[in-house]
Design a protein around this motif. Structure first.
Motif, PDB file in Angstrom:
ATOM      1  N   ALA A   6       0.818  -1.216   0.000  1.00 39.02           N
ATOM      2  CA  ALA A   6       0.000   0.000   0.000  1.00 39.02           C
ATOM      3  C   ALA A   6       0.853   1.268   0.000  1.00 39.02           C
ATOM      4  N   ILE A   7       2.179   1.101   0.053  1.00 39.44           N
ATOM      5  CA  ILE A   7       3.095   2.241   0.094  1.00 39.44           C
ATOM      6  C   ILE A   7       3.729   2.426  -1.277  1.00 39.44           C
ATOM      7  N   ARG A   8       3.581   3.616  -1.825  1.00 38.09           N
ATOM      8  CA  ARG A   8       4.135   3.926  -3.145  1.00 38.09           C
ATOM      9  C   ARG A   8       5.616   4.276  -3.010  1.00 38.09           C
ATOM     10  N   THR A   9       6.417   3.783  -3.935  1.00 40.79           N
ATOM     11  CA  THR A   9       7.828   4.133  -3.988  1.00 40.79           C
ATOM     12  C   THR A   9       8.064   5.058  -5.176  1.00 40.79           C
ATOM     13  N   ILE A  10       8.689   6.195  -4.893  1.00 39.92           N
ATOM     14  CA  ILE A  10       8.959   7.180  -5.940  1.00 39.92           C
ATOM     15  C   ILE A  10      10.472   7.283  -6.097  1.00 39.92           C
ATOM     16  N   PRO A  11      11.004   6.818  -7.238  1.00 36.92           N
ATOM     17  CA  PRO A  11      12.461   6.874  -7.426  1.00 36.92           C
ATOM     18  C   PRO A  11      12.949   8.296  -7.688  1.00 36.92           C
ATOM     19  N   ASP A  12      14.180   8.537  -7.235  1.00 32.06           N
ATOM     20  CA  ASP A  12      14.888   9.793  -7.497  1.00 32.06           C
ATOM     21  C   ASP A  12      14.182  11.019  -6.913  1.00 32.06           C
ATOM     22  N   TYR A  13      13.532  10.847  -5.759  1.00 34.60           N
ATOM     23  CA  TYR A  13      12.904  11.973  -5.067  1.00 34.60           C
ATOM     24  C   TYR A  13      13.365  11.959  -3.628  1.00 34.60           C
ATOM     25  N   PRO A  14      13.817  13.015  -3.052  1.00 37.77           N
ATOM     26  CA  PRO A  14      13.916  14.372  -3.580  1.00 37.77           C
ATOM     27  C   PRO A  14      15.177  14.622  -4.402  1.00 37.77           C
ATOM     28  N   LYS A  15      16.050  13.602  -4.515  1.00 38.73           N
ATOM     29  CA  LYS A  15      17.232  13.765  -5.362  1.00 38.73           C
ATOM     30  C   LYS A  15      17.596  12.414  -5.959  1.00 38.73           C
ATOM     31  N   PRO A  16      18.397  12.403  -7.007  1.00 40.08           N
ATOM     32  CA  PRO A  16      18.746  11.149  -7.674  1.00 40.08           C
ATOM     33  C   PRO A  16      19.337  10.116  -6.708  1.00 40.08           C
ATOM     34  N   GLY A  17      18.898   8.886  -6.884  1.00 40.52           N
ATOM     35  CA  GLY A  17      19.390   7.781  -6.076  1.00 40.52           C
ATOM     36  C   GLY A  17      18.549   7.469  -4.851  1.00 40.52           C
ATOM     37  N   ILE A  18      17.631   8.356  -4.498  1.00 41.26           N
ATOM     38  CA  ILE A  18      16.771   8.143  -3.334  1.00 41.26           C
ATOM     39  C   ILE A  18      15.476   7.471  -3.789  1.00 41.26           C
ATOM     40  N   VAL A 170       6.847  -1.969   8.676  1.00 38.75           N
ATOM     41  CA  VAL A 170       7.383  -2.367   7.361  1.00 38.75           C
ATOM     42  C   VAL A 170       8.827  -1.921   7.276  1.00 38.75           C
ATOM     43  N   GLY A 171       9.690  -2.783   6.780  1.00 36.15           N
ATOM     44  CA  GLY A 171      11.084  -2.400   6.545  1.00 36.15           C
ATOM     45  C   GLY A 171      11.398  -2.412   5.065  1.00 36.15           C
ATOM     46  N   PHE A 172      12.131  -1.417   4.626  1.00 33.38           N
ATOM     47  CA  PHE A 172      12.592  -1.346   3.242  1.00 33.38           C
ATOM     48  C   PHE A 172      14.107  -1.217   3.243  1.00 33.38           C
ATOM     49  N   PRO A 173      14.811  -2.000   2.429  1.00 30.79           N
ATOM     50  CA  PRO A 173      16.266  -1.845   2.356  1.00 30.79           C
ATOM     51  C   PRO A 173      16.626  -0.562   1.606  1.00 30.79           C
ATOM     52  N   GLY A 174      17.850  -0.090   1.845  1.00 34.20           N
ATOM     53  CA  GLY A 174      18.337   1.077   1.121  1.00 34.20           C
ATOM     54  C   GLY A 174      17.941   2.370   1.784  1.00 34.20           C
ATOM     55  N   HIS A 175      17.971   3.452   0.983  1.00 37.19           N
ATOM     56  CA  HIS A 175      17.699   4.798   1.499  1.00 37.19           C
ATOM     57  C   HIS A 175      16.253   5.148   1.302  1.00 37.19           C
TER      58      HIS A 175
END
Length: 175
Positions: A6-18, A170-175
């Motif tokens: 149910a959680i949307r992931t938005i790549p490169d926000y607020p900066k590239p790589g996030i 919920v856990g998500f790997p990375g930044h």
């Protein structure tokens, strides 16, 4: 229902790589929102919680719902200059510079039990500062609850290191 779905992931926000973890989709899904609040409340049900402190801004939404379920008061913790009454604040380090969070001077009373709530714990800087702020006011921070943990950034460990037990959903790997 898997809350992570149910959680949307938005790549490169607020900066590239996030990879930004956006809970607005979770909040807009009535079943997911209800389950989230129920799961945040569950470990604290039946305990005496005087106040729920929510960190700006998504912590207001979640913290208000959690406070309602626990029959507790709600205390907003905001960035400097956003609250209209006399405030107390704590400065904390950012990656580049410092920031300040504040609450109203009468937000909590000495001896009150407080649960800290926010949507996400990443590096833990804001959460640890919020704990310092609440403790300076004399509150007993009995726990913290977050929807999302980014364990690679170490924030949950930082919060535990200052003596605050926490739960995440919920856990998500990375930044």
């Amino acid at each position: 229902m898997n809350l992570a779905d149910a959680i949307r992931t938005i790549p490169d926000y607020p900066k590239p790589g996030i990879l930004f973890r956006d809970i607005t989709t979770l909040l807009g899904n009535a079943r997911a929102f209800r389950r989230t609040v129920d799961e945040l409340v569950q470990p604290f049900a039946g305990r005496k919680i005087d106040k729920v402190a929510g960190i700006e801004a998504r912590g207001f939404i979640l913290g208000g719902a959690v406070a309602h379920q626990l029959s507790a008061g709600f205390v907003p913790i905001r960035k400097k200059g956003k609250l209209p009454h006399t405030t107390v604040g704590v400065e904390y380090a950012l990656e580049y510079g410092v920031d300040t969070i504040e609450m109203h001077v009468d937000g909590v009373a000495a001896g009150e039990t407080v649960l800290l709530v926010d949507d996400l714990i990443a590096t833990g800087g804001t959460a640890v500062a919020a704990v310092q702020l609440l403790r300076q006011a004399g509150a007993d921070v009995v726990g913290a609850a977050f929807v999302i943990d980014l364990p690679d950034l170490g924030g949950a460990d930082r919060l535990r290191a200052v003596g605050v037990p926490l739960q995440t959903l919920v856990g998500f790997p990375g930044h």
